[in-house]
Design a protein around this motif. Structure first.
Motif, short mmCIF file in Angstrom:
data_model
loop_
_atom_site.label_atom_id
_atom_site.label_comp_id
_atom_site.label_asym_id
_atom_site.label_seq_id
_atom_site.Cartn_x
_atom_site.Cartn_y
_atom_site.Cartn_z
N GLU A 63 37.65 39.69 43.75
CA GLU A 63 38.56 39.94 44.87
C GLU A 63 39.07 41.38 44.84
O GLU A 63 39.16 42.04 45.86
CB GLU A 63 39.74 38.96 44.83
CG GLU A 63 40.67 39.07 46.01
CD GLU A 63 40.00 38.83 47.35
OE1 GLU A 63 40.40 39.48 48.33
OE2 GLU A 63 39.05 38.02 47.42
N GLN A 64 39.37 41.87 43.64
CA GLN A 64 39.83 43.25 43.52
C GLN A 64 38.75 44.23 43.95
O GLN A 64 39.01 45.19 44.67
CB GLN A 64 40.26 43.54 42.08
CG GLN A 64 40.84 44.94 41.90
CD GLN A 64 41.29 45.18 40.47
OE1 GLN A 64 41.03 44.38 39.58
NE2 GLN A 64 41.97 46.30 40.26
N THR A 120 38.47 44.13 47.73
CA THR A 120 39.59 44.86 48.34
C THR A 120 39.37 46.37 48.24
O THR A 120 39.57 47.10 49.20
CB THR A 120 40.92 44.46 47.65
OG1 THR A 120 41.11 43.06 47.83
CG2 THR A 120 42.09 45.22 48.23
N GLN A 121 38.93 46.83 47.07
CA GLN A 121 38.66 48.26 46.90
C GLN A 121 37.52 48.72 47.80
O GLN A 121 37.59 49.79 48.41
CB GLN A 121 38.33 48.57 45.44
CG GLN A 121 39.53 48.49 44.53
CD GLN A 121 39.16 48.62 43.06
OE1 GLN A 121 38.01 48.43 42.67
NE2 GLN A 121 40.16 48.93 42.23
#
Length: 176
Positions: free
Chosen positions: A28-29, A32-33
């Motif tokens: 998820e990170q 998002t990035q």
């Protein structure tokens, strides 16, 4: 033995659960990035096009007014009015600026979305049309009304591109 197996099983399940949570969180990170990076690249491409178009508009408007004034004097006194000094040079600058804007459209096409890529193409096509009408006027072959309509079309398409760009940049990314 049964309690040892149950205890070991509970520990294994806990470790697997922790690893799965960590992996999902990392995914998820990264997503998002990646979304933030893509949005920034789109914003940069859109900004470059708007900046190139603003520069081109200023150059085009100055030569448009100069050519229109010359055209008006020529109609009032045929054969008397000559081209304003520097019109040919400013017309050349306008042409080069249109080509520069056309090159920036490639960035917009690369980063999309498709609707904005089409709007960018339409914008630069309208700018090219405006340039042609001003060039025809400078040669004494153009029509003042057509040149006026060409600039209005360009202005309308620029507003549309900017509105679409703002909308695209303000949207929350949809998870893949």
């Amino acid at each position: 033995m049964d309690t040892a197996v149950v205890g070991l099983s509970g520990t294994v399940v806990g470790v697997v659960g922790t690893l799965a949570t960590t992996r999902l969180g990392g995914t998820e990170q990264r997503r998002t990035q990646n979304d933030q990076s893509a949005r920034q690249e789109r914003a940069t491409a859109y900004t470059k096009l708007v900046t190139a178009c603003s520069r081109t508009y200023r150059l085009g408007y100055a030569v448009h007014v100069a050519v229109q004034d010359t055209h008006g004097r020529a109609e009032a006194s045929p054969g008397v009015a000559e081209a304003s000094p520097g019109v040919a040079e400013r017309l050349q600058e306008f042409s080069l600026a249109v080509e520069s804007a056309r090159e920036v459209v490639s960035l917009v096409k690369l980063h999309g979305p498709e609707e904005i890529a089409r709007a960018a193409d339409n914008l630069v096509s309208a700018m090219s049309g405006w340039y042609r009408e001003v060039a025809f006027l400078a040669q004494g072959e153009g029509d003042v009304q057509w040149a006026g309509e060409a600039i209005e079309l360009y202005e309308e398409l620029e507003e549309r591109f900017i509105a679409l760009g703002r909308e695209a940049l303000s949207r929350t990314p949809v998870p893949a």
